[in-house]
Design an enzyme around this catalytic site. Structure first.
Site, PDB file in Angstrom:
ATOM      1  N   GLY A 189       0.802  -1.222   0.000  1.00  0.00           N
ATOM      2  CA  GLY A 189       0.000   0.000   0.000  1.00  0.00           C
ATOM      3  C   GLY A 189       0.828   1.262   0.000  1.00  0.00           C
ATOM      4  CG  LEU A 217       4.962   1.356   4.166  1.00  0.00           C
ATOM      5  CD1 LEU A 217       5.097   0.135   5.057  1.00  0.00           C
ATOM      6  CD2 LEU A 217       5.940   2.435   4.587  1.00  0.00           C
ATOM      7  CD  GLU A 239       2.016  -0.105   8.129  1.00  0.00           C
ATOM      8  OE1 GLU A 239       0.865  -0.472   8.452  1.00  0.00           O
ATOM      9  OE2 GLU A 239       2.268   0.418   7.028  1.00  0.00           O
TER      10      GLU A 239
END
Length: 136
Positions: free
Chosen positions: A9, A11, A79
């Site tokens: 996604g 990153l 995250e």
């Protein structure tokens, strides 16, 4: 010890969190999950979220990186690892162009974080609605 990390996604290269977490990391190539996994865009920030529910959704396309412990700790903070519903698990991935499967770490969310849901299940994240958050 260095680890393989699969990202799917924000990153990925060209997305908002890449520079914060993976800039300069060793890129190993385009990979996909070996199992079908549910991935969608959800939450107030329009974030890509993958759930550890093998057999649902699609083989998710992403990128594989080799990361050291220091970078992994930074990514874990990015995250929200350690906060309820934010997980890092080991999964099997394979090169998109074919080749040997590898084990890699991947970030998962719990379903309760996926409100509201903005898409159906996706195999590839290309959405540009993500709203980045401020970090340290």
């Amino acid at each position: 010890m260095d680890e393989n990390l699969f990202v799917f996604g924000t990153l990925k290269r060209g997305f908002p969190l890449h520079a914060r977490g993976l800039s300069g990391a060793r890129f190993l190539g385009a990979y996909k999950t070996r199992q079908r996994l549910p991935m969608l865009v959800a939450g107030p920030r329009f974030a890509p979220m993958m759930f550890n529910e093998p057999g649902t959704g699609f083989q998710v396309l992403g990128e594989l990186y080799r990361v050291d412990a220091k970078r992994l700790a930074k990514l874990d903070r990015l995250e929200s690892i350690g906060k309820p519903g934010n997980l890092r698990e080991c999964i099997s991935v394979e090169p998109i162009e074919g080749g040997q499967p590898l084990l890699a770490l991947a970030y998962f969310k719990a379903r309760h974080l996926a409100e509201p849901v903005h898409t159906g299940y996706l195999d590839c994240y290309v959405d540009r609605r993500f709203i980045p958050f401020e970090t340290e």
